[in-house]
Enzyme design. Structure first.
Site, short mmCIF file in Angstrom:
data_model
loop_
_atom_site.label_atom_id
_atom_site.label_comp_id
_atom_site.label_asym_id
_atom_site.label_seq_id
_atom_site.Cartn_x
_atom_site.Cartn_y
_atom_site.Cartn_z
N ARG A 120 -7.76 -4.20 -3.23
CA ARG A 120 -7.28 -3.04 -4.00
C ARG A 120 -8.28 -2.76 -5.13
O ARG A 120 -8.08 -3.16 -6.28
CB ARG A 120 -5.89 -3.31 -4.54
N CYS A 174 0.83 -1.21 0.00
CA CYS A 174 0.00 0.00 0.00
C CYS A 174 0.86 1.25 0.00
O CYS A 174 0.53 2.25 -0.65
CB CYS A 174 -0.92 0.00 1.21
#
Length: 211
Positions: A123, A46
């Site tokens: 995601r 991330c």
């Protein structure tokens, strides 16, 4: 229960607290918006994505597009993580991050995938146009980072299709030829070869946007 939004319909509305104060879908009307979720703050994959989004932020802005992140973390965690990214990587996160501990936004957008996790968002990335219509969705697993360059390319492709009523071929880049919509009648199909396009067959023709 998580739902799945649908392309070319109005994106699910939301009102949420972010690192830049309250935000709602209506705040972005009149501009493009890329809303994207990530599994958790202070995680390495991330972090690479947020660095890439941040470094390309001005490019998105030049295309009339805002960015808005989200994870099932608190606002305090988001603020601490954004500060940590700036301290450790020298990159300032210029866009807001939604705090979604209740998972209300994540569930509305189908960001929770039970096969991956019941409490973390995958995601997921959503392209929302200036009329608040959902135009594209891209889902990645938790283990693999997204390509921000591809999102810039897709955004320009969507805007090009809207502006010029054309399609774009695989891996199209701005400045390359676009695909002319196929003819809708037999007469148009028979006259397509003489229409002045880069002609391959009646259903497959390209053109430069300047033409």
């Amino acid at each position: 229960m998580s739902t799945m939004p649908r392309l070319n319909e109005t994106a699910p509305d939301f009102s949420a607290e972010t690192t830049h104060g309250p935000r709602s879908l209506g705040d972005y009307r009149g501009k493009w918006l890329i809303l994207f979720s990530h599994p958790a703050d202070f995680t390495p994959v991330c972090t690479t994505e947020f660095i890439a989004f941040s470094r390309n932020y001005e490019k998105f802005q030049a295309l009339g597009c805002d960015l808005l992140g989200l994870s099932i973390d608190s606002n305090f965690a988001h603020i601490a993580w954004a500060r940590n990214i700036e301290e450790n990587f020298g990159v300032k996160v210029p866009f807001p991050i939604i705090a979604d501990l209740s998972m209300s936004v994540a569930n509305e957008y189908g960001m929770i995938q039970p096969g991956a996790s019941d409490t973390s968002a995958v995601r997921a990335t959503f392209f929302i146009d200036p009329e608040s219509k959902l135009r594209a969705m891209v889902y990645y697993p938790m283990t693999n980072g997204r390509s921000i360059a591809e999102f810039l390319r897709l955004l320009e492709a969507l805007q090009t299709s809207d502006k010029h009523t054309v399609a774009t071929p695989e891996a199209w880049q701005p400045g390359e030829k676009v695909i002319v919509p196929p003819p809708k009648t037999q007469a148009d199909a028979e006259s397509r070869k003489a229409a002045g396009y880069d002609y391959t067959d009646w259903y497959f023709s390209k053109k430069d946007l300047a033409k």
